[in-house]
Design an enzyme around this catalytic site. Structure first.
Site, PDB file in Angstrom:
ATOM      1  N   CYS A   1       0.844  -0.973  -0.035  1.00  0.00           N
ATOM      2  CA  CYS A   1      -0.006  -0.126  -0.041  1.00  0.00           C
ATOM      3  C   CYS A   1       0.819   1.259  -0.071  1.00  0.00           C
ATOM      4  CB  CYS A   1      -1.041  -0.023   1.300  1.00  0.00           C
ATOM      5  SG  CYS A   1      -2.277  -1.563   1.282  1.00  0.00           S
TER       6      CYS A   1
ATOM      7  N   HIS B   1      -3.967   7.026   6.411  1.00  0.00           N
ATOM      8  CA  HIS B   1      -3.979   5.767   5.584  1.00  0.00           C
ATOM      9  C   HIS B   1      -5.575   5.087   5.897  1.00  0.00           C
ATOM     10  CE1 HIS B   1      -2.566   2.436   3.185  1.00  0.00           C
ATOM     11  NE2 HIS B   1      -2.635   1.566   4.459  1.00  0.00           N
TER      12      HIS B   1
ATOM     13  N   HIS C   1     -10.345   0.648  -0.369  1.00  0.00           N
ATOM     14  CA  HIS C   1      -8.892   0.737  -0.625  1.00  0.00           C
ATOM     15  C   HIS C   1      -8.278   0.376  -1.712  1.00  0.00           C
ATOM     16  CE1 HIS C   1      -4.808   0.175   0.887  1.00  0.00           C
ATOM     17  NE2 HIS C   1      -5.316  -0.568   2.177  1.00  0.00           N
TER      18      HIS C   1
END
Length: 394
Positions: free
Chosen positions: A159, A293, A327
């Site tokens: 990520c 995040h 996400h």
């Protein structure tokens, strides 16, 4: 050497353009819905761009073209560097190839020899060029698209990929290797294996994504891409380009702790934030907005909240946009950077979509609002303990 951003593209479940995605975000709209793209798997909340999962190569080409158009540049750009990454890259293509082989064996239908796919393929499916099935295909396709003949890189850091790509591109400019670089990340992760893997981990939500909410269930997988055009300030000034913002600092660290779970104390993530601020000649008090995040998983949100509380006790405004876009894994940092730049450009704080009942003592943005913004921080914390932090300035 100062690095500036002169072009941005953003394609997400919120919209197929930067403007549409931004408008829907500040209106607190959600690009997540219950979907069942694969009949063998149960329906789940997903953030799809279209009705069916998209393809990474097509998404890359659209994002690159939009970024160049936004920056006022035209191909060919032989001296432009390319740093575009992905955490999944062409995994969907490999899954399709393997599935076609299994189905052919089950039905005992003779396969058609094809050296590009290891000697087998389903004749009803188009066969991709072998080079376009490799992990670096995202970057090489982009390089061909713009006629770039110089440096090409395709980072892959879970990520943290998107911010890593922006950092690499910035370094190419700061060290004089390039005056212009297209950077970013592309992710098309809606595949049976990805869904099954995250499902087995118990990381997927069942109704939606609610970052930093006491009732958060887990992450929602989403598709997306964001490409930025980085230039030296001198190159941008020479062509009178519009400037969205400046890349002030960045840092990358690793927990070296666990394959999936974040290191409990957050020491490596704290080090990354401190290094980023120091390299950007910034203090915690200089930061006006943090794009967290915020995956809406129990462990990530708890650790991230603790880190922010420790380093920013004066309560900086914070939001995670994953409640709106899902996400997007490797693309999430690049998308977060694009939203930070839009926040700086429009002087608007975007909301933490999906948040209804905050669990943590943070200044979480419930509704978008006007603010005087000079500096923004974008955080990405990936599997394997990959920590990436980016500081941007107005």
């Amino acid at each position: 050497m100062e690095v500036v951003v002169t072009g941005i593209s953003l394609i997400s479940s919120l919209g197929k353009s930067l403007e549409t995605s931004w408008e829907n975000l500040i209106l607190d709209r959600i690009g997540i819905s219950l979907q069942q793209p694969f009949p063998e798997l149960a329906a789940r909340p997903l953030a799809l761009i279209d009705e069916q999962p998209t393809h990474a190569i097509e998404l890359t080409q659209l994002a690159v073209a939009a970024a160049l158009k936004d920056s006022g540049l035209e191909s060919p750009l032989p001296d432009c560097g390319v740093v575009i990454g992905s955490s999944r890259s062409q995994q969907a293509v490999w899954e399709e190839l393997i599935k076609s082989k299994v189905e052919s064996q089950k039905s005992k239908v003779a396969s058609t020899p094809d050296s590009r796919t290891g000697g087998f393929r389903n004749p009803s499916l188009p066969t991709p060029e072998f080079s376009e099935t490799l992990p670096n295909a995202i970057a090489t396709v982009a390089a061909r698209q713009i006629g770039a003949t110089g440096i090409v890189s395709s980072p892959m850091a879970a990520c943290a990929t998107g911010i890593w790509a922006i950092a690499q591109g910035s370094l190419l400019i700061k060290t004089g290797q390039c005056h212009r670089v297209i950077v970013g990340a592309v992710e098309a992760p809606i595949t049976p294996l990805t869904l099954a893997g995250f499902g087995q981990m118990g990381a997927l939500a069942t109704t939606g994504a609610y970052p930093f909410d006491r009732h958060r269930e887990g992450l929602v997988l989403g598709e997306g891409a964001s490409v930025l055009v980085l230039e030296s300030a001198r190159a941008a000034q020479q062509r009178a380009a519009k400037i969205y913002g400046r890349v002030l600092g960045f840092s990358l660290t690793n927990d070296a702790s666990h394959a999936a779970q974040p290191e409990p104390t957050g020491k490596s993530a704290i080090a990354a934030i401190k290094q980023c601020l120091e390299r950007g000649n910034l203090t915690p008090q200089d930061i006006d907005y943090i794009h967290a995040h915020g995956t809406a998983t129990q462990l990530n949100d708890k650790r991230e909240a603790q880190i922010i509380q420790y380093l920013f006790p004066h309560k900086v405004p914070i939001s995670s946009t994953k409640g709106a876009t899902g996400h997007t894994l490797g693309a999430s940092g690049a998308i977060g950077a694009a939203f930070c730049l839009m926040a700086l450009h429009h002087q608007i704080l975007p909301p933490c979509t999906g948040l209804r009942s905050p669990q943590f003592d943070l200044d979480l943005i419930v509704t978008s609002r006007k603010a005087a913004l000079r500096h923004a921080l974008c955080l990405s914390f990936g599997f394997g303990g990959q920590n990436a932090v980016l500081a941007l300035g107005k």
